[in-house]
Design a protein around this motif. Sequence first.
Motif, PDB file in Angstrom:
ATOM      1  N   PRO A 116       0.894  -0.818  -0.130  1.00  0.00           N
ATOM      2  CA  PRO A 116      -0.203   0.190   0.190  1.00  0.00           C
ATOM      3  C   PRO A 116       0.760   1.433   0.200  1.00  0.00           C
ATOM      4  N   THR A 117       0.077   2.154  -0.162  1.00  0.00           N
ATOM      5  CA  THR A 117       0.576   3.465   0.028  1.00  0.00           C
ATOM      6  C   THR A 117       1.398   3.675   1.845  1.00  0.00           C
ATOM      7  N   VAL A 118       3.115   4.040   1.834  1.00  0.00           N
ATOM      8  CA  VAL A 118       3.405   4.737   2.727  1.00  0.00           C
ATOM      9  C   VAL A 118       3.644   5.444   2.742  1.00  0.00           C
ATOM     10  N   LEU A 119       3.448   6.598   4.441  1.00  0.00           N
ATOM     11  CA  LEU A 119       3.666   7.668   4.597  1.00  0.00           C
ATOM     12  C   LEU A 119       4.720   7.832   5.197  1.00  0.00           C
ATOM     13  N   GLN A 120       5.371   9.026   5.129  1.00  0.00           N
ATOM     14  CA  GLN A 120       6.789   9.584   5.368  1.00  0.00           C
ATOM     15  C   GLN A 120       6.629   8.947   7.015  1.00  0.00           C
ATOM     16  N   GLY A 121       7.448   8.630   7.652  1.00  0.00           N
ATOM     17  CA  GLY A 121       7.666   8.182   8.981  1.00  0.00           C
ATOM     18  C   GLY A 121       7.492   6.797   9.485  1.00  0.00           C
ATOM     19  N   GLN A 122       6.706   6.182   8.573  1.00  0.00           N
ATOM     20  CA  GLN A 122       6.044   5.238   8.844  1.00  0.00           C
ATOM     21  C   GLN A 122       6.981   3.965   9.273  1.00  0.00           C
ATOM     22  N   ARG A 123       6.945   2.721   9.881  1.00  0.00           N
ATOM     23  CA  ARG A 123       7.604   1.811  10.074  1.00  0.00           C
ATOM     24  C   ARG A 123       7.316   0.728  10.168  1.00  0.00           C
ATOM     25  N   VAL A 124       6.430   0.445  10.434  1.00  0.00           N
ATOM     26  CA  VAL A 124       5.176  -0.983  10.034  1.00  0.00           C
ATOM     27  C   VAL A 124       4.671  -1.119   8.523  1.00  0.00           C
ATOM     28  N   ILE A 125       4.279  -2.009   8.066  1.00  0.00           N
ATOM     29  CA  ILE A 125       3.485  -1.843   5.886  1.00  0.00           C
ATOM     30  C   ILE A 125       3.284  -3.056   6.625  1.00  0.00           C
ATOM     31  N   THR A 126       1.206  -3.171   5.879  1.00  0.00           N
ATOM     32  CA  THR A 126       1.082  -4.373   5.682  1.00  0.00           C
ATOM     33  C   THR A 126       0.481  -4.787   4.785  1.00  0.00           C
ATOM     34  N   VAL A 127       1.455  -5.919   4.007  1.00  0.00           N
ATOM     35  CA  VAL A 127       1.682  -6.755   2.481  1.00  0.00           C
ATOM     36  C   VAL A 127       0.633  -7.247   2.544  1.00  0.00           C
ATOM     37  N   GLU A 128       0.421  -7.742   0.553  1.00  0.00           N
ATOM     38  CA  GLU A 128      -0.606  -9.086   0.847  1.00  0.00           C
ATOM     39  C   GLU A 128      -0.150 -10.012  -0.160  1.00  0.00           C
ATOM     40  N   GLY A 129      -0.250 -11.341  -0.436  1.00  0.00           N
ATOM     41  CA  GLY A 129       0.860 -11.818  -1.185  1.00  0.00           C
ATOM     42  C   GLY A 129       0.626 -13.428  -0.395  1.00  0.00           C
ATOM     43  N   GLU A 130       1.353 -13.892  -1.550  1.00  0.00           N
ATOM     44  CA  GLU A 130       1.463 -15.123  -1.583  1.00  0.00           C
ATOM     45  C   GLU A 130       1.816 -16.069  -0.022  1.00  0.00           C
TER      46      GLU A 130
END
Length: 331
Positions: A116-130
């Motif tokens: 997804p779009t990641v914001l400045q300062g963000q450090r934990v990101i939720t991603v989707e995949g196999e």
Amino acid sequence: MAETKTLQEILLTLGEKPLNVNVSLPGIKGENGQDGRNGADGLSAYDIAQLNGFTGTQQEWLESLKAGAVADEARTMLLNGNVWCKSNSIADVLAAVISNLGKAFPRTEFKPLTVPTVLQGQRVITVEGEPHYFVKVGGMETQFEIGDNGTGSISIEPLGVDDVHLTYHNFIGEKVGETVISGGHEDTRTPDESYEENGVKYALFGRKLEINVVNFNGDYEHNFILLGKWPKDSIDSVMIKASRPTTLYTGAFNGRRYTFKDVVGSGIGNIPVLVDNPKNVTFINNDAYSQPVKIGNIEYGTANVKFETSRIEWSDSEHKYVNTGSSIDHL
């Protein structure tokens, strides 16, 4: 039929072939039948295990049954065929095989990585995949696995001005994709000249060379070159930038230009080299350089540092770069 015994043999003729059928008539006891001949003893389960490659004793075989049957080769084959198999237990292997019934093998399709779009300062990101594929972040060894539900969380240094490179890997670690999380813009300045080599971005502003090394992707064969494509007479100072921990390979390899020599082969001399966050930059070196390099940071200035061991890193106590690796000789 009143005299028929409990086990009554009835002869039925179908064409020329007789068919013997035994029927039981309730309430009437018949005579014992004739015993058949003794058959040959069959193979025991242990015998069959030996025929299939088991080399241990019978007691070891019994112990292996207690531990649970496994199928290492079958699981490896499934994973290589892009079919997820949780473990090498027989139950998990069978479940994986059943889940892929009617589908192509090896399996070629997989869910692409979505970030997804990641914001400045963000450090934990939720991603989707196999499910059970994994993601690696450039510059980090940690692998982030995608869960059963097709989502996973990855951790990065707080997003700043630098791009973050992600690679996407299948069950056996093969890279199947990559993506970049774009960082913010540091400023609107336009360099007089710029270019990129081995992931390092060089920008020359007048006679000041600024180098962003955070995405360095080289090695000893493609080592870090301090002055890039310019001769030392074009540069008064160098600023190395790294917003997260970065390792730079310095030295030379099979005639490759040495890190601290310019494009025409001259040493960098007294050009000061400042590192904006020296704790983030470590040098891995494979060739002793006879001349000291003036390197440091803005707060404490530069110090003459000889690159004469296999590792050079920042010392908080000494406020300068120091040799911490093993001694090396010229190649």
